[in-house]
Design a protein around this motif. Structure first.
Motif, mmCIF file in Angstrom:
data_model
loop_
_atom_site.group_PDB
_atom_site.id
_atom_site.type_symbol
_atom_site.label_atom_id
_atom_site.label_comp_id
_atom_site.label_asym_id
_atom_site.label_seq_id
_atom_site.Cartn_x
_atom_site.Cartn_y
_atom_site.Cartn_z
ATOM 1 N N TYR A 164 0.832 -1.211 0.000
ATOM 2 C CA TYR A 164 0.000 0.000 0.000
ATOM 3 C C TYR A 164 0.868 1.263 0.000
ATOM 4 N N ASP A 211 2.734 1.721 -3.271
ATOM 5 C CA ASP A 211 1.804 2.232 -4.275
ATOM 6 C C ASP A 211 1.554 3.727 -4.084
ATOM 7 N N GLU A 212 1.448 4.147 -2.835
ATOM 8 C CA GLU A 212 1.271 5.580 -2.549
ATOM 9 C C GLU A 212 2.471 6.381 -3.063
ATOM 10 N N GLU A 249 2.421 6.614 -6.897
ATOM 11 C CA GLU A 249 1.452 7.604 -7.342
ATOM 12 C C GLU A 249 2.019 9.015 -7.220
ATOM 13 N N ASN A 264 -7.215 7.557 0.678
ATOM 14 C CA ASN A 264 -7.601 8.738 -0.100
ATOM 15 C C ASN A 264 -6.914 8.680 -1.464
ATOM 16 N N ARG A 265 -7.514 9.353 -2.430
ATOM 17 C CA ARG A 265 -6.900 9.613 -3.725
ATOM 18 C C ARG A 265 -7.128 11.070 -4.072
ATOM 19 N N PRO A 266 -6.065 11.862 -4.289
ATOM 20 C CA PRO A 266 -4.665 11.446 -4.303
ATOM 21 C C PRO A 266 -4.167 11.100 -2.906
ATOM 22 N N GLY A 267 -3.102 10.305 -2.870
ATOM 23 C CA GLY A 267 -2.552 9.855 -1.605
ATOM 24 C C GLY A 267 -1.888 10.978 -0.827
ATOM 25 N N LYS A 283 1.502 12.293 -2.309
ATOM 26 C CA LYS A 283 1.298 13.133 -3.493
ATOM 27 C C LYS A 283 0.848 14.540 -3.091
#
Length: 291
Positions: A39, A42-43, A46, A137-140, A143
């Protein structure tokens, strides 16, 4: 300010979630169907991170294996026509040369773990990401921080912060609040676990940082602090004498997966965030609560 590298301190023993972590690194415990470490990587992906630096310890080789290619598994999936599973594994695998692993060798604290990555990071700003803290959340979160750093420019240091109840501030590192620009503010002081009633604010320091490389020179001679460990917060206080620090109020739901209750909560939250699992999970929880 370009941030290319992220440091992941993964040498901890995970004592808060024993006995699960006796033989399994806490970073490999699964939230739904993915290990914690995946996780946060991946953050970082991104956010545009290109190089992933893992500071490991004993019994952590499985983390390195996780980010490597497993030819036997790949061949088995191919023979069984499981292309969807192959695509997931290929997507999660970092590019060749994009990962580095170094050993901490002794449990001397977060500051010491970050210092162990000094030669790999080099003379450039970098991120620090604690794997047992997830932000939904997105964006992380990272980011959001990098976007804030690009707006600030210069030799800025940034810390992800979160409001906590005033009566709990003594459990956290707390920062003082200065001039504000939207969800970013200048930090005018930091204190590790202040006595009750003495905290400069209720903004706690969380597990995401963007730091300038000068922090390594401070960590090299940093004395042990709370818990008889080399504390990253103490080094940041030292660096704040010559460089600016900013707090970033990130958008998202933070989960402390280093505690048993937090780990269970994160599984529910991330499961409910999945369209393919949400309805089934809701029904299972409803049936259980009706017992």
């Amino acid at each position: 300010m370009k941030i290319r590298k992220a440091v992941f301190p993964v040498a901890g023993l995970g004592t808060r979630v024993l006995p699960a972590t006796k033989a399994m690194p806490k970073e490999m415990l699964t939230i739904v169907d993915r290990p914690l470490i995946q996780y946060v990587v991946d953050e970082a992906k991104e956010a545009g991170i290109e190089h992933f630096v893992f500071v490991t310890g004993r019994n952590k080789s499985v983390i390195e294996d996780h980010f490597d290619r497993m030819y036997e598994l790949d061949a088995t999936l191919s023979a069984r026509g499981k292309t969807a599973e192959q695509e997931v594994l290929a997507r999660d695998q970092p590019a060749a040369g994009a990962t580095s692993f170094t050993r901490q060798q002794a449990p001397l604290g977060l500051g010491h773990a970050v210092w162990c990555a000094r030669d790999i990071v080099g003379d450039e700003p970098f991120a620090v990401v604690l794997p047992d803290e997830l932000v939904l959340n997105r964006p992380g979160c990272l980011k959001q921080m990098i976007e804030a750093a690009e707006k600030l420019g210069g030799n800025s240091n940034l810390i992800a912060v979160e409001e906590v109840p005033g009566h709990l501030t003594h459990n956290y590192g707390i920062c003082g609040v200065g001039a504000r620009q939207g969800r970013t503010f200048e930090i005018n002081g930091m204190v590790e676990k202040p006595k009750q009633g003495t905290a400069p604010s209720n903004f706690s320091i969380t597990g995401r940082y963007i730091l300038q490389p000068q922090i390594f020179r401070i960590l090299e001679t940093q004395e042990r602090g709370a818990g008889n460990e080399i504390q990253l917060t103490d080094a940041m206080i030292g660096l704040a004498r010559t460089q600016k620090f900013y707090g970033v109020e990130f958008e998202g739901e933070r989960h402390d997966c280093g505690s048993k209750a937090g780990f269970l909560r994160a599984n529910i939250a991330f499961g409910m965030a999945r369209a393919d699992l949400r309805d089934g999970l809701r029904e299972e929880m409803k049936r259980y609560l009706e017992k």
